[in-house]
Design an enzyme around this catalytic site. Structure first.
Site, PDB file in Angstrom:
ATOM      1  N   ASN A 273       0.793  -1.236   0.000  1.00  0.00           N
ATOM      2  CA  ASN A 273       0.000   0.000   0.000  1.00  0.00           C
ATOM      3  C   ASN A 273       0.825   1.285   0.000  1.00  0.00           C
ATOM      4  O   ASN A 273       0.338   2.335  -0.404  1.00  0.00           O
ATOM      5  CB  ASN A 273      -1.047  -0.001   1.119  1.00  0.00           C
ATOM      6  CG  ASN A 273      -0.452  -0.063   2.503  1.00  0.00           C
ATOM      7  OD1 ASN A 273       0.736  -0.306   2.672  1.00  0.00           O
ATOM      8  ND2 ASN A 273      -1.279   0.134   3.504  1.00  0.00           N
TER       9      ASN A 273
ATOM     10  N   GLU B 116       4.937  -3.920  11.804  1.00  0.00           N
ATOM     11  CA  GLU B 116       3.623  -3.281  11.837  1.00  0.00           C
ATOM     12  C   GLU B 116       2.694  -4.148  10.996  1.00  0.00           C
ATOM     13  O   GLU B 116       2.917  -4.328   9.801  1.00  0.00           O
ATOM     14  CB  GLU B 116       3.727  -1.862  11.305  1.00  0.00           C
ATOM     15  CG  GLU B 116       2.569  -1.004  11.745  1.00  0.00           C
ATOM     16  CD  GLU B 116       1.584  -0.805  10.622  1.00  0.00           C
ATOM     17  OE1 GLU B 116       0.540  -1.494  10.647  1.00  0.00           O
ATOM     18  OE2 GLU B 116       1.855   0.005   9.742  1.00  0.00           O
TER      19      GLU B 116
ATOM     20  N   CYS C 106      -3.434   0.400   6.922  1.00  0.00           N
ATOM     21  CA  CYS C 106      -3.556  -0.253   8.233  1.00  0.00           C
ATOM     22  C   CYS C 106      -4.227   0.681   9.221  1.00  0.00           C
ATOM     23  O   CYS C 106      -4.871   0.241  10.167  1.00  0.00           O
ATOM     24  CB  CYS C 106      -2.226  -0.716   8.793  1.00  0.00           C
ATOM     25  SG  CYS C 106      -0.823  -0.304   7.843  1.00  0.00           S
TER      26      CYS C 106
HETATM   27  O1  G3P Z   1      -0.999   1.034   6.053  1.00  0.00           O
HETATM   28  C1  G3P Z   1       0.205   1.531   6.433  1.00  0.00           C
HETATM   29  C2  G3P Z   1       0.165   2.555   7.536  1.00  0.00           C
HETATM   30  O2  G3P Z   1       1.463   2.889   7.885  1.00  0.00           O
HETATM   31  C3  G3P Z   1      -0.718   3.725   7.247  1.00  0.00           C
HETATM   32  O3  G3P Z   1      -0.124   4.940   7.048  1.00  0.00           O
HETATM   33  O4  G3P Z   1      -0.074   7.334   6.507  1.00  0.00           O
HETATM   34  O5  G3P Z   1      -1.984   5.951   5.741  1.00  0.00           O
HETATM   35  O6  G3P Z   1      -1.736   6.492   8.145  1.00  0.00           O
HETATM   36  P1  G3P Z   1      -1.029   6.258   6.837  1.00  0.00           P
END
Ligand code: G3P
Length: 478
Positions: free
Chosen positions: A158, A253, A287
């Site tokens: 992603n 993570e 996530c």
């Molecule tokens: O899905 C990965 C996670 O690190 C999300 O990052 O920047 O979308 O909150 P962000």
């Protein structure tokens, strides 16, 4: 066009001796967009062995010089934002504008990391012995931070660029070398990003990028005795890696089921805007996406109506057109999402929109009156499908949040800051956002998950520290 992108090792672009390649399917066209090399274990081995010797010299390179190179790479990365973003559009169907943002954010991350690194690593400690009982002032202890060695970085599909540099930059500034195994979807964007580091002029073998099938080189990489640290972002694979890896620091993570708890006194328009942004950005494939809304019954109708109105305005279509909702990454992902939707349907959830799917494209869907016996109450769809659970007390919301095996982030909406703080303390997640949707950034903020959401803490400062070890020298006076 049949061309296979080369992998990067020893400062050169190479074809694999396997003669095999891995296809990258464009989620929008469902046709092969690119191909990358299927590296052999031998090639992986070579990359790690060379990384080991390159690291020794790199660790002796003055910190300001390391920082200078990182700044250079950051600038080159930003200059090349258009072609890299195009790969993100084709490989992972990221909306065009978000794809550019990812690359720019990555350049900023690399620069910030260089700046933070020179501060953190430029400082050590000085201790004296006579503070501990029984000691005279005869021992002086000097500490500094030393690199770990070879860092293995495994980012997810992603954010193939941003979650790669969030591992690469801290590793390099701290004096480590780095081997990158990009996700298959996103591998070409990652190779382009690595090319920017190549152009910046880093010593050869300090950074390499091996591509291929996880089944062929995955375990070989993560169990390799030459690897001194693994930084992984992704799904369940992380749990398997943590069981197989050696005695080395791990940063992981692994997803989440971020809850959005909405209290009666919340600003309903703010809530609706954040639910839509949090739940449906990049079609829910984050996530940190809002993955379950826990709303007090008395305001549930109002919230659902407001969210519905906003969902109706989301554009659905190809990433090239910068649509809000774009195809999800793969067929298996689309099928999994559909499975959760059908389960909810069968168990009586209220569909706020009609369920619609074409290929990997799934229209945004809000499911009201979801109950704990439905899979979607607990599982992570990683798609544009958002469940709403109506609660009759705040405790019920906290209980649902904490009953999850995930614990990444959560958010609470209320105008009462005291209540918000108490709820934040009660939520078993790595971060709680008050009056905003969950998010990892700004990228220097600490980012961590509890329980199955991960181990260690990320964010620029924490990653630099995590990729170093303390070394002491004690001067003993007569
Ligand atoms: O899905 C990965 C996670 O690190 C999300 O990052 O920047 O979308 O909150 P962000």
């Amino acid at each position: 066009d049949g061309d296979v992108f080369k992998f990067y090792s020893e400062g050169e672009w190479k074809n694999s001796s396997s003669g095999k390649s891995v296809s990258i399917i464009n989620p929008t066209t469902r046709k092969t967009q690119y191909k990358v090399q299927a590296c052999t274990q031998e090639e992986v081995n070579k990359a790690i062995e060379n990384a080991k010797s390159a690291q020794k010299l790199w660790a002796k390179t003055p910190l300001w010089k390391r920082a200078e190179l990182l700044h250079k790479a950051a600038a080159i990365l930003k200059e090349h934002k258009a072609p890299i973003a195009e790969c993100l559009v084709k490989e992972i169907a990221k909306p065009a504008k978000d794809a550019v943002t990812e690359v720019v954010r990555s350049g900023d991350l690399v620069s910030y990391c260089a700046e933070e690194g020179v501060r953190i690593l430029g400082e050590g400690k000085f201790l004296v012995s006579d503070s501990f009982p029984g000691n005279e002032r005869t021992k002086y202890c000097l500490t500094s931070k030393i690199p770990l060695g070879v860092v293995l970085a495994i980012p997810p599909f992603n954010y193939p660029v941003n979650l790669a540099v969030s591992k690469i930059a801290p590793a390099l500034i701290a004096g480590n070398s780095l081997v990158l195994k990009p996700p298959t979807q996103g591998a070409v964007a990652a190779l382009h990003m690595v090319h920017c580091f190549h152009l910046a002029g880093f010593p050869k073998s300090l950074i390499s990028c091996v591509t291929g099938k996880g089944s062929e080189i995955g375990d070989f990489l993560t169990m390799h005795p030459g690897v001194n640290c693994i930084s992984f972002t992704g799904g369940d694979t992380g749990i398997a890696i943590s069981k197989k890896a050696g005695m080395i620091p791990l940063q992981m993570e692994l997803g989440g089921k971020d809850a959005c708890i909405v209290l009666e006194d919340a600003d309903l328009d703010l809530v609706a805007a954040n639910i839509v942004k949090g739940g449906f950005s990049y079609s829910g494939q984050r996530c940190t996406a809002v993955k379950v809304v826990l709303v007090m019954e008395s305001i549930a109708d109002a919230i659902v109506e407001k969210v519905k109105a906003k969902v109706a305005k989301l554009t659905v279509g190809p990433p090239e057109d910068d649509c809000d909702i774009t195809p999800v990454v793969s067929e298996s992902s689309a099928n999994f999402i559909e499975g959760l939707v059908m389960d909810a349907k069968q168990k009586g959830a209220t569909f706020c929109q009609e369920y619609k799917r074409e290929g990997y494209l799934i229209w945004p869907l809000l499911l009201d009156n979801v109950r704990p016996d439905m899979r979607i109450a607990w599982e992570e769809p990683f798609g544009p499908v958002l469940p709403v659970i109506r609660i009759s007390s705040v405790e019920e919301g906290i209980h649902h949040c904490n009953a999850s095996n995930f614990g990444l982030q959560g958010c609470v909406f209320t105008r009462d800051i005291n209540k918000a703080m108490l709820i934040s303390d009660a939520m078993e997640t790595g971060t709680v956002q008050i009056n905003s949707a969950p998010a990892r950034g700004p990228d220097h903020f600490p980012f961590q998950g509890l329980k199955d959401s991960g181990i260690g803490s990320q964010g620029i400062t924490n990653s630099i520290n995590m990729m170093t070890k303390i070394k002491s020298t004690v001067i003993n006076l007569p």
